[in-house]
Scaffold this active site. Structure first.
Site, PDB file in Angstrom:
ATOM      1  N   GLY A   1      10.638   3.162  -6.040  1.00  0.00           N
ATOM      2  CA  GLY A   1      10.832   4.468  -5.452  1.00  0.00           C
ATOM      3  C   GLY A   1       9.485   5.133  -5.248  1.00  0.00           C
ATOM      4  O   GLY A   1       8.441   4.474  -5.195  1.00  0.00           O
TER       5      GLY A   1
ATOM      6  N   ASP B   1      12.341   8.432  -0.473  1.00  0.00           N
ATOM      7  CA  ASP B   1      12.746   7.453  -1.496  1.00  0.00           C
ATOM      8  C   ASP B   1      12.278   7.920  -2.872  1.00  0.00           C
ATOM      9  O   ASP B   1      12.028   7.119  -3.768  1.00  0.00           O
ATOM     10  CB  ASP B   1      12.186   6.064  -1.171  1.00  0.00           C
ATOM     11  CG  ASP B   1      12.879   4.941  -1.952  1.00  0.00           C
ATOM     12  OD1 ASP B   1      14.020   5.150  -2.413  1.00  0.00           O
ATOM     13  OD2 ASP B   1      12.274   3.865  -2.121  1.00  0.00           O
TER      14      ASP B   1
END
Length: 384
Positions: free
Chosen positions: A306, A270
């Protein structure tokens, strides 16, 4: 090419000392023991199938929203240092107009296969079809319900570009899921507030993938279990797991592994464009984020936005967290499971005669020494 004197990690076992022959980008021979044939001596290091990251926004100053053909190429060249040989480039929530603009830029890169180093399979749209209640670091004003009309707009750019879409299943009646499956796009439930009991119908319809388990979804509760509980319950649901040690507590990683096993997890990063860059302030879409170490968060609220860790870092965390984890079990979580999920397992994802020679060489500390893509060395660590 011969790659010899390595510990070769296969699907069902480890050859403690063996060698691999590569011809025309493919593995043509795997043997135990030693050989006098000239070749690359890896001196007892681990030989694994190349890692596959199905959920990476970017890194090294590049992401889906700020990319062009040259910058996407820059990312492709850099990701191999993490041991990643194949990846899916993820977006964040954008307006329809911007999604089409960014997808067109991305298409320009995808059409230049010769410029790719790490192999990009396509795009993973994480948003805008997500729940406002579980939006995480996505811009609230840009969220929308998943509709076939919006999907068709993306498909019109190039029907082969979109590989995965993350969406909240409760925001549609099943038609969106059916359309994804019909177009060979992987439906992934995520950023969703759905209850476990309501997910059953969507599971039966074909949702067998969860976006970053625990993060951005209804959780585990004794009275109102949500999507995270459903992901743990269904054996055929593959759960993405960010194993950076920040997004998911290591004790929760242990629990997840005990329930799902090595065949129910795929490790992801991510990671966003700040990965690989100095600490400081950056952008995620239109949002301001701050990077401190491997942690990336919204500058105004501290919400995780993220990640900043590399894939090999997440692999090391997993190995450290799960005691006695076998290497041939690890590769299911780094390569095999997601290769099967994405329909590329006949070509890559394991060390098998006839498959592409996508390999990563790790030292005793599980740090990347070399990365092979299609049989060619695309990353080689400088000697210390």
């Amino acid at each position: 090419m011969i790659v010899k004197n390595g510990k070769i990690v296969l699907e069902d076992k480890v050859i403690e000392q063996g060698w691999i022959k590569i011809e025309d980008s493919k593995i043509v021979q795997i043997e135990a023991g030693t050989t006098d044939l000239p070749g690359l001596d890896v001196e007892g290091k681990w030989i694994l199938p190349g890692f596959i990251d199905c959920h990476v926004h970017g890194g090294y100053g590049v992401d889906f929203e700020f990319g062009d053909a040259k910058r996407f190429e820059h990312f492709s060249k850099n990701i191999v240092q993490e041991g990643v040989t194949t990846y899916v480039q993820a977006s964040v929530t954008n307006s329809t107009a911007n999604n089409l603009k960014y997808l067109t830029e991305f298409q320009n890169f995808m059409q230049q296969k010769d410029s790719q180093v790490g192999k990009c399979l396509g795009a993973h749209f994480e948003g805008p079809f997500i729940s406002p209640d579980k939006k995480g670091a996505h811009e609230l004003s840009l969220l929308q319900k998943p509709t076939i009309a919006e999907l068709q707009k993306l498909m019109e750019v190039n029907p082969q570009l979109v590989k995965i879409i993350t969406y909240a299943p409760e925001l549609q009646n099943g038609e969106f899921t059916e359309s994804l499956l019909a177009n060979q796009i992987l439906p992934s439930a995520g950023h969703s507030n759905i209850l476990f009991k309501d997910f059953e119908m969507h599971h039966k319809q074909g949702i067998k993938h969860l976006t970053h388990l625990y993060n951005g979804m209804s959780g585990i509760s004794q009275r109102d279990p949500g999507l995270a509980a459903a992901g743990l319950y269904y054996d055929d649901v593959l759960c993405e797991l960010i194993t950076d040690g920040i997004h998911v507590d290591v004790e929760t990683i242990k629990l997840t592994y005990k329930i799902k096993g090595y065949q129910g997890i795929c490790i992801i990063t991510d990671a966003v464009n700040a990965k690989g860059l100095p600490d400081g302030n950056y952008k995620l879409g239109n949002l301001n984020v701050t990077k401190t170490g491997i942690k990336v968060f919204l500058s105004d609220s501290g919400t995780l936005a993220g990640a900043g860790a590399t894939y090999d870092h997440n692999v090391r965390v997993m190995l450290k967290t799960i005691s006695n984890l076998k290497m041939n079990e690890l590769i299911y979580m780094t390569s095999i499971n997601i290769a099967k999920q994405l329909g590329i397992f006949e070509q890559t994802g394991s060390i098998t005669v006839g498959k592409k020679a996508d390999l990563v060489i790790l030292d005793k500390n599980f740090e990347v020494v070399k990365t092979f893509v299609d049989g060619d060395i695309k990353f080689e660590r400088e000697k210390k």
